[in-house]
Design a protein around this motif. Structure first.
Motif, PDB file in Angstrom:
ATOM      1  N   LYS A 221      -6.184  -4.511   6.884  1.00 38.84           N
ATOM      2  CA  LYS A 221      -7.073  -5.616   6.520  1.00 38.84           C
ATOM      3  C   LYS A 221      -6.942  -6.795   7.471  1.00 38.84           C
ATOM      4  CE  LYS A 221      -6.858  -4.278   1.665  1.00 38.84           C
ATOM      5  NZ  LYS A 221      -6.511  -4.684   0.271  1.00 38.84           N
TER       6      LYS A 221
ATOM      7  N   ARG B 209      -2.639   6.784   4.129  1.00 38.34           N
ATOM      8  CA  ARG B 209      -3.717   6.198   4.925  1.00 38.34           C
ATOM      9  C   ARG B 209      -3.700   4.682   4.724  1.00 38.34           C
ATOM     10  NH1 ARG B 209      -6.191  10.796   2.786  1.00 38.34           N
ATOM     11  NH2 ARG B 209      -7.216   9.607   1.134  1.00 38.34           N
TER      12      ARG B 209
ATOM     13  N   GLN C 202       0.818  -1.216   0.000  1.00 40.57           N
ATOM     14  CA  GLN C 202       0.000   0.000   0.000  1.00 40.57           C
ATOM     15  C   GLN C 202       0.851   1.265   0.000  1.00 40.57           C
ATOM     16  OE1 GLN C 202      -3.327   0.108   2.813  1.00 40.57           O
ATOM     17  NE2 GLN C 202      -3.373  -2.120   2.860  1.00 40.57           N
TER      18      GLN C 202
ATOM     19  N   LYS D 239      -4.875   0.987   5.088  1.00 38.89           N
ATOM     20  CA  LYS D 239      -6.095   0.221   5.302  1.00 38.89           C
ATOM     21  C   LYS D 239      -5.719  -1.118   5.919  1.00 38.89           C
ATOM     22  CE  LYS D 239      -8.648   2.311   1.455  1.00 38.89           C
ATOM     23  NZ  LYS D 239      -9.372   2.043   0.175  1.00 38.89           N
TER      24      LYS D 239
ATOM     25  N   LYS E 198     -12.011  -3.891  11.567  1.00 45.06           N
ATOM     26  CA  LYS E 198     -11.601  -2.748  12.373  1.00 45.06           C
ATOM     27  C   LYS E 198     -11.323  -3.130  13.810  1.00 45.06           C
ATOM     28  CE  LYS E 198     -13.122   1.917  13.648  1.00 45.06           C
ATOM     29  NZ  LYS E 198     -14.191   2.923  13.495  1.00 45.06           N
TER      30      LYS E 198
END
Length: 444
Positions: free
Chosen positions: A347, A343, A321, A345, A364
């Motif tokens: 997973k 930012r 990323q 993410k 989350k």
């Protein structure tokens, strides 16, 4: 492209997950890129332990760069060692004397094993950070197991293995080795399994995971025959034994090092780059280096800040990323826009422990799953992340074969090098993996 994008040239140092993601993002927009790497292939590090234990051939996790970028005419591949980096002038000097200067520099040189000054570790332990490391370890294990099959009882430690580090690398290789030993005994190739001892200074296996995952990993490894020794560090490594800091020692010819990593050595002598923890390059939220707005550092070579002020872990997902984000920020700049903070993410995280045994924490709130469900999720996620349809298919076939035939890995380990399926591709689709006779830890 706009007029502002007439002659950009991005030099990407490193062809791992971060470097490839960056080059792909820029190549998609027709930006000129020079990708420099000492190897001619991209390697998928999360599956190195499967190469080491004969579950996958090395070629299935090593995809040639020229194949990956076959349809990217603006991406040039340079296979060479880097002698020097001049970050201020955006210049990379190669070992053959060639100099490459760009309008932007992306440092994605990856990591190397960190032995923390433990005497003998660099000389005698087997790190597991590259395809060459994995193949070297596989050959060593094969030789040791053959020799141990006829070993006399007094040949103490001939088949025993010490794994240093209780993170995902250590837990996964320990689990795979216990299953391999069990299969070798079942097929009467060795008289008894070697003892797999996993040593870690911490109080739990898989420290970044939840307490529930800690307990599950410990229980599964112990059930499979491994012996975790927590709260214990390595004092010294010798050719025939490991000394622990509690005064005890373990006889072994095989020490696998998963005890930590630091930035690639090439960044250590770069003027103008601020390094921090692990010798990695400290970067700003937008992944640039402070004071050098056209220099980015991504992946395992960088200390990438998270929203809460901590540093993101050295994970494949972070590398991939961050590489793509650096490409996007360069494109924003070339279009006259402002770079944006990275930012990530999240997973989730996962680790394989053995057949039908894995842990995964997703979402989350890091919902934890374990057992066959996590095992299936692990297989699917890692197969999808592999570069190239052939590699994905090979991996699925190999995993299926290994799952239904419990003795498959043992058979491969006992016979010869694992062979890749003959797809009929040209030579450009074959990575050149060179395993020399250098001692473990000498570098690749």
């Amino acid at each position: 492209m706009t007029a502002q994008m007439e002659s950009p040239h991005v030099v990407v140092l490193g062809g791992g997950l971060a470097g490839v993601a960056c080059a792909l993002g820029l190549g998609d927009e027709g930006v000129r890129v020079t990708l420099v790497d000492r190897n001619d292939y991209h390697q998928f590090q999360p599956l190195l332990y499967q190469v080491a234990t004969s579950q996958l051939p090395a070629e299935d996790i090593a995809r040639p760069h020229r194949t990956i970028f076959r349809d990217y005419p603006t991406v040039q591949i340079r296979t060479a060692d880097v002698a020097e980096i001049d970050a201020g002038n955006l210049t990379v000097t190669l070992s053959d004397g060639d100099r490459i200067t760009g309008t932007h520099l992306v440092v994605a040189a990856g990591a190397r094993p960190e032995f923390f000054g433990v005497p003998g570790a660099a000389e005698h332990a087997f790190p597991l950070y590259s395809v060459v490391d994995a193949e070297r370890l596989r050959r060593h294990l094969q030789s040791t197991l053959h020799a141990g099959s006829a070993a006399e009882p007094e040949d103490e430690g001939a088949l025993d293995v010490v794994v240093v580090g209780g993170g995902p690398t250590g837990v996964e290789i320990a689990g795979a080795l216990t299953e391999l030993m069990t299969a070798l005994v079942a097929t009467e190739r060795i008289p008894k399994p070697g003892t797999i001892t996993l040593v870690d200074r911490g109080s739990a296996l898989l420290a970044p995971f939840s307490r529930k995952s800690h307990k599950y990993a410990h229980k599964r490894l112990t059930k499979q025959g491994a012996e975790p020794r927590l709260g214990t560090g390595v004092a010294a490594v010798h050719a025939d034994r490991v000394e622990l800091d509690d005064g005890s020692s373990i006889r072994t010819r095989t020490v696998i090092w998963g005890g930590g990593e630091s930035a690639a050595s090439v960044v250590g002598n770069v003027a103008g780059l601020t390094t921090g923890r692990g010798g990695r390059i400290d970067v700003l939220p937008d992944l640039t280096v402070d004071g050098l707005p056209h220099v980015y550092a991504v992946g395992d070579v960088a200390n990438i800040p998270a929203k809460d002020g901590t540093i993101l872990p050295q994970l494949g997902s972070v590398a991939q990323q961050s590489g793509a984000w650096a490409a996007a920020n360069i494109l924003r700049e070339l279009h006259g826009e402002k770079a944006e903070p990275f930012r990530y993410k999240d997973k989730g995280i996962m680790a394989m422990i053995g057949r039908n045994a894995a842990v995964a924490e997703v979402g989350k709130h890091r919902h934890q799953v374990e057992g066959p469900v996590a095992f299936a999720a692990w297989l699917g996620v890692h197969a999808l992340l592999l570069s190239g349809a052939h590699s994905k298919t090979d991996a699925f076939l190999a995993w299926g074969w290994d799952y239904f035939d419990r003795d498959h890995a043992a058979t491969v380990e006992w016979s010869a090098t694992a062979h890749r399926i003959a797809w009929g591709d040209d030579s450009a689709d074959i990575p050149h993996i060179r395993v020399d006779s250098a001692r473990p830890g000498d570098g690749n």
